[in-house]
Motif scaffolding. Structure first.
Motif, PDB file in Angstrom:
ATOM      1  N   CYS A   9      40.296  43.971  42.825  1.00 31.04           N
ATOM      2  CA  CYS A   9      40.764  42.751  43.506  1.00 31.04           C
ATOM      3  C   CYS A   9      40.653  42.866  45.021  1.00 31.04           C
ATOM      4  O   CYS A   9      41.053  41.969  45.746  1.00 31.04           O
ATOM      5  CB  CYS A   9      42.217  42.476  43.119  1.00 31.04           C
ATOM      6  SG  CYS A   9      43.339  43.777  43.669  1.00 31.04           S
ATOM      7  N   CYS A  29      45.900  40.980  38.954  1.00 33.87           N
ATOM      8  CA  CYS A  29      44.736  41.829  38.694  1.00 33.87           C
ATOM      9  C   CYS A  29      45.101  42.819  37.589  1.00 33.87           C
ATOM     10  O   CYS A  29      46.167  43.439  37.629  1.00 33.87           O
ATOM     11  CB  CYS A  29      44.372  42.576  39.978  1.00 33.87           C
ATOM     12  SG  CYS A  29      43.274  43.973  39.743  1.00 33.87           S
ATOM     13  N   CYS A  52      45.291  46.870  38.917  1.00 37.33           N
ATOM     14  CA  CYS A  52      46.405  47.388  39.720  1.00 37.33           C
ATOM     15  C   CYS A  52      47.713  46.664  39.397  1.00 37.33           C
ATOM     16  O   CYS A  52      48.731  46.939  40.023  1.00 37.33           O
ATOM     17  CB  CYS A  52      46.087  47.249  41.204  1.00 37.33           C
ATOM     18  SG  CYS A  52      45.913  45.531  41.728  1.00 37.33           S
TER      19      CYS A  52
END
Ligand SMILES: [Zn+2]
Ligand SMILES: [Zn+2]
Length: 373
Positions: free
Chosen positions: A145, A199, A202
């Motif tokens: 991301c 995302c 993460c």
């Protein structure tokens, strides 16, 4: 919301201003903006800003920190250093911690934390340098991301509550006037953004721990306790901020034969009585190569010889230290009959007292001591 202003700018003084000037500037501005006196809408904010600037610049220690590090994000305090990097994080905590009244732009770049790594190397590696790769875990921006925390193809939305500022104002009416308190937005926790679709890599953090390989070059002449600073190799910064630094602390293993003092090497070499008495040429190991050393006849135990340029390369500049060789005469502990006979014969022809250069000094003095002189 704009970036925090420079404290010197806030007080309208130069970087080199003396204590007295800073105090004067503060008093003047504090009077000017005090909410009791000044009814302008932004007077309170100005007053707080002036007060905050004076809290730092009016304190020698805090001022020194500020001069060196600038405004430091309260969220960054502590935590960054691992191991025994004495107290550095604590100072940050003490000074910047808590974040009380410390306004900042949630979207401003933030410098990454410093990291520390202790590396143990061999004696010779310290002398001649070493290149190696180390692997350290550090927090880096998420590749999926690119740090936004949002699922690829989506974008974080500006927080509707704080309109992206990350802060909310709580207004209270008091007998002294209208008090405005600012605090981190409760809806977005001060980020200014709301991530609708996180995302997957993460989980919305925008960063993650990664094992990072770093090439390290230890210079020749490195010493135990030396510290290498690798600029920008610490934790990644956030929102485009610079990375922290990586500090590599060098530990040097001891050598079984060589001892080091700064760039000089010390060693002890055993000699037989015959070698010392008759003289000899012996081979001495050095860090660099083998060196032939001439032992003159009649060498006493404890005599030190210097091999120039056979020590550790100087860290800065050319040339090496020296190697100092101390000879130690070893008394044999196991003798066969033939050796004993030869020594008795030697003793017979030598007489009672040891012969040699010391005769007139050491042994004479000892004899006189026995006699009670
Ligand atoms: Zn918000
Ligand atoms: Zn991510």
């Amino acid at each position: 919301m704009a970036d925090k202003r420079d404290y010197y700018e806030v007080l309208g003084v130069s970087k080199g201003a003396g204590e007295e000037d800073i105090k004067k500037a503060y008093r003047k501005l504090a009077r000017q903006y005090h909410p009791d006196v000044n009814k302008a809408a932004d007077a309170e904010d100005k007053f707080k800003e002036v007060k905050e600037a004076y809290d730092v610049l009016g304190d020698g220690q805090k001022r020194a920190m500020y001069d060196q590090y600038g405004h430091v994000d309260p969220n960054q305090g502590g935590g960054g250093f691992s191991g025994d990097f004495g107290g550095f994080g604590d100072i940050f905590d003490m000074f910047f911690g808590g974040g009380g009244g410390n306004r900042r732009d949630p979207n401003a770049p933030q410098r990454g934390s410093d990291l520390q790594y202790t590396m143990t190397i061999e004696f010779k590696e310290a002398a001649f340098g070493k290149e190696t790769d180390i692997t350290i875990p550090r927090t880096e921006q998420c590749d999926t991301c690119f740090g936004t925390g949002a699922k690829p193809g989506t974008k974080p939305d500006a927080c509707s509550k704080c309109h992206g500022s990350g802060q909310e104002e709580v207004v209270q009416n008091t007998p002294f006037g209208r008090m405005v308190n600012r605090r981190a937005c409760s809806s977005c926790q001060g980020r200014g953004k709301i991530i609708r679709e996180k995302c997957g890599t993460c989980h919305g953090a925008g960063s993650m721990k990664k094992q990072r390989k770093i090439h390290v070059r230890i210079p020749a002449g490195a010493f135990d306790g030396a510290q290498l600073r690798m600029s920008g190799e610490g934790e990644s910064g956030q929102r485009g901020g610079p990375g922290g630094d990586l500090y590599i602390i060098i530990r040097v293993k001891q050598h079984e034969f060589f001892q080091r003092e700064e760039d000089d090497i010390y060693c002890e070499v055993p000699l037989t009585f015959a070698q010392a008495a008759l003289g000899d040429e012996i081979e001495i190991p050095t860090l660099h190569d083998k060196v032939k050393l001439k032992i003159p006849a009649g060498t006493q135990t404890g005599t030190q010889f210097r091999l120039r340029g056979k020590g550790v390369p100087h860290l800065r500049g050319n040339g090496n230290g020296d190697q100092h060789v101390k000879v130690v005469i070893v008394t044999p502990t196991k003798l066969n009959d033939e050796q004993k006979e030869a020594l008795r014969e030697f003793a017979n022809v030598s007489g009672e007292a040891p012969s040699g250069t010391h005769e007139g000094t050491f042994f004479d003095r000892m004899k006189r001591a026995f006699r009670g002189d």
